[in-house]
Structures are given as C-alpha cells and as structure tokens.
Design an enzyme around this catalytic site. Structure first.
Site, PDB file in Angstrom:
ATOM      1  N   ASP A   1      -2.612 -10.210   3.368  1.00 19.78           N
ATOM      2  CA  ASP A   1      -3.238  -9.278   2.339  1.00 19.78           C
ATOM      3  C   ASP A   1      -3.305  -9.947   1.051  1.00 19.78           C
ATOM      4  O   ASP A   1      -2.771 -10.848   0.817  1.00 19.78           O
ATOM      5  CB  ASP A   1      -2.846  -7.989   2.437  1.00 19.78           C
ATOM      6  CG  ASP A   1      -1.410  -8.007   2.809  1.00 19.78           C
ATOM      7  OD1 ASP A   1      -0.760  -9.114   2.334  1.00 19.78           O
ATOM      8  OD2 ASP A   1      -0.693  -7.265   3.534  1.00 19.78           O
TER       9      ASP A   1
ATOM     10  N   ASN B   1       6.449   3.096   5.976  1.00 23.98           N
ATOM     11  CA  ASN B   1       5.490   3.896   6.632  1.00 23.98           C
ATOM     12  C   ASN B   1       5.134   3.410   7.902  1.00 23.98           C
ATOM     13  O   ASN B   1       4.193   3.873   8.535  1.00 23.98           O
ATOM     14  CB  ASN B   1       4.216   4.536   5.735  1.00 23.98           C
ATOM     15  CG  ASN B   1       3.596   3.064   5.341  1.00 23.98           C
ATOM     16  OD1 ASN B   1       3.756   2.019   5.705  1.00 23.98           O
ATOM     17  ND2 ASN B   1       2.560   3.601   4.272  1.00 23.98           N
TER      18      ASN B   1
ATOM     19  N   HIS C   1       3.421   0.439   8.082  1.00 21.13           N
ATOM     20  CA  HIS C   1       2.403  -0.419   8.293  1.00 21.13           C
ATOM     21  C   HIS C   1       2.582  -2.031   8.428  1.00 21.13           C
ATOM     22  O   HIS C   1       3.662  -2.492   8.213  1.00 21.13           O
ATOM     23  CB  HIS C   1       1.717  -0.301   6.601  1.00 21.13           C
ATOM     24  CG  HIS C   1       2.419  -0.775   5.753  1.00 21.13           C
ATOM     25  ND1 HIS C   1       2.111  -0.565   4.219  1.00 21.13           N
ATOM     26  CD2 HIS C   1       3.252  -1.986   5.528  1.00 21.13           C
ATOM     27  CE1 HIS C   1       2.836  -1.174   3.469  1.00 21.13           C
ATOM     28  NE2 HIS C   1       3.409  -1.971   4.245  1.00 21.13           N
TER      29      HIS C   1
ATOM     30  N   GLU D   1      -2.289   0.692   6.611  1.00 24.86           N
ATOM     31  CA  GLU D   1      -1.783   1.989   6.757  1.00 24.86           C
ATOM     32  C   GLU D   1      -1.904   3.095   7.846  1.00 24.86           C
ATOM     33  O   GLU D   1      -2.798   2.857   8.830  1.00 24.86           O
ATOM     34  CB  GLU D   1      -2.445   2.761   5.444  1.00 24.86           C
ATOM     35  CG  GLU D   1      -2.062   1.962   4.002  1.00 24.86           C
ATOM     36  CD  GLU D   1      -0.921   1.923   3.383  1.00 24.86           C
ATOM     37  OE1 GLU D   1       0.415   1.525   4.340  1.00 24.86           O
ATOM     38  OE2 GLU D   1      -0.400   1.858   2.384  1.00 24.86           O
TER      39      GLU D   1
END
Ligand code: PGA
Length: 242
Positions: free
Chosen positions: A68, A138, A140, A145
C-alpha cells in the site's frame, strides 16, 4: 491452513521471518515478494538485510510489490511508504534492481488508472510467491479496512479513524496523516502462494484473537486468511496475551 508460531519477542520473530524469505530466495532467485511497511516490519528489514549480506544473496532478479501507499503524500515525504522502503531495504541492498521495486503511486493524476495498472502488473508477474503482512488493531491487512469485500482487487480506501490515530505517531499531528490510501486488494493478497503475518504487542491482541477464532467475516479482514492453504503467523508473548 494457519500455523501460529510464538517466538516470544519481536526480535526472534523478525529473524525467523527473514530466514523464511532467504529460503524463498535461495529456492527461486526470481521470486516475487509482497512487502509491507509499518512499525512491525522495522526489525524484519534489519534481519533480512543482514542475512542477504552474509548469505551473498543476489537480488537482481527479485521483484517486490508493496501492499500500500498513502494518497496525496509526496513520494519523497519522510513518511511515504516509498521512502520507508528506500531507507529500510533498497538503500541497503546493492544487488537489488530498483526497476523491480513496485509500489502504488498515491500521487498519480488518475488514481483509477493507477489501481488498475498496479493490479495488472502483479498479475503480469504471476502474483506473489511470498507475502509479508502486518495486521491492524482493527484487523486490517494492507489497508483493507473492516467491511472491505474479500473479492476486492487493488483499490482506493478511506482510512478508518483508528488507523489514522495509530499512524499519527509517525507524523507531527493527526491532521497531517493522510486519510486515503491505495491498497492491494484482499483477493490479490490471497493469491500469494505463501503468507507470513507478523503481530507484535498488546495492541494486536484483540485482532489476533478474533482471527484465530476462525470465524470468517468481512468485519475482520484478516479472518479470510483462515481460508488460505499456507499461512504462518509469527507472534510475541504480548500479542498472545501471555
Ligand atoms: P504497524 O501496522 O506495523 O505500524 O503496527 C501494521 C498494519 O497496520 O498492518
């Protein structure tokens, strides 16, 4: 199938991961590696650079694809993932051919064209042989996400407030943290032949426990790894809560 290996601390786990990468490169000198950034990976690159050096590994045919990159951050910015890769990996390895380094361009004029280009490029090289992953608090993977479709390809994401908050430690203020990124998609990641995920510290305990529960749900992107045939998760004591 997921194999969890507790190496007690980050240093041991990073060294173990680096050995796996070296084995991959010794078996296949033109491997396609999927690489990650973030705090988790700092020790890994240190160990990897060291092992590449002492084993005289020639990287000239190795291709690397990063997971990313932020959108709208200058690629020379000290917190861009491109800069991270230069500092932690590329600069340290003279045999690595920079033309074989791929990362999404978060400054492209046409981001739609850019995400399609990146996906096609990964496909062109036959997808990833060995993918290195971190995990967000979280759940990811990459910047996929919670709620991201498991079928997603490389795409643009709006970062969650918790991700922006977690990443703000690298910036002067949380307002400076980009709120969008380009990420390899979940289906792209899953095409990797082998995946090594690293999770360290208490902050990853919740996501790791949910992942290891085995329930596969888009609210925890990493849970899809339960469907992959070859995943190793390397952890420290804190991430396991012991
Ligand atoms: P971190 O990020 O290594 O900075 O904790 C991991 C991730 O978000 O995948």
């Amino acid at each position: 199938m997921i194999k969890v290996i507790n190496l007690e601390n980050q240093e041991n786990a990073s060294y173990y991961a680096a050995i796996q990468i070296i084995k991959q490169l010794k078996t296949q000198s033109n491997s396609v590696l999927g690489l990650a950034t973030g705090g988790t990976m700092i020790e890994l690159y240190k160990s990897l650079n060291h092992l590449i050096h002492v084993n005289c590994i020639d990287l000239s045919d190795v291709k690397t694809f990063n997971l990313d990159e932020y959108i709208n951050i200058n690629s020379n910015h000290e917190q861009s993932y491109k800069t991270y890769m230069y500092n932690n990996f590329i600069k340290q390895n003279k045999t690595f051919n920079e033309e074989n380094f791929f990362i999404p361009n978060g400054n492209a004029d046409d981001l739609q064209t850019e995400i399609e280009r990146y996906e096609k490029l990964i496909k062109h090289y036959g997808y990833i042989d060995l993918q290195i992953l971190g995990i967000g608090e979280n759940g990811h993977i990459g910047f996929n996400e919670p709620g991201t479709a498991f079928t997603s390809k490389t795409h643009i994401v709006n970062l969650e407030a918790s991700t922006i908050e977690a990443n703000s430690r690298y910036f002067n203020t949380s307002e400076e943290v980009p709120n969008q990124a380009i990420t390899m998609g979940i289906s792209t990641i899953l095409k990797a032949k082998k995946i090594i995920l690293l999770a360290f510290g208490e902050s990853k305990k919740y996501a790791l426990r949910k992942l290891l529960d085995g329930n596969i749900e888009e609210s925890l992107p990493a849970s899809i790894l339960n469907k992959h045939s070859n995943v190793e998760i390397l952890v420290d004591n804190q991430a396991l809560g012991i």
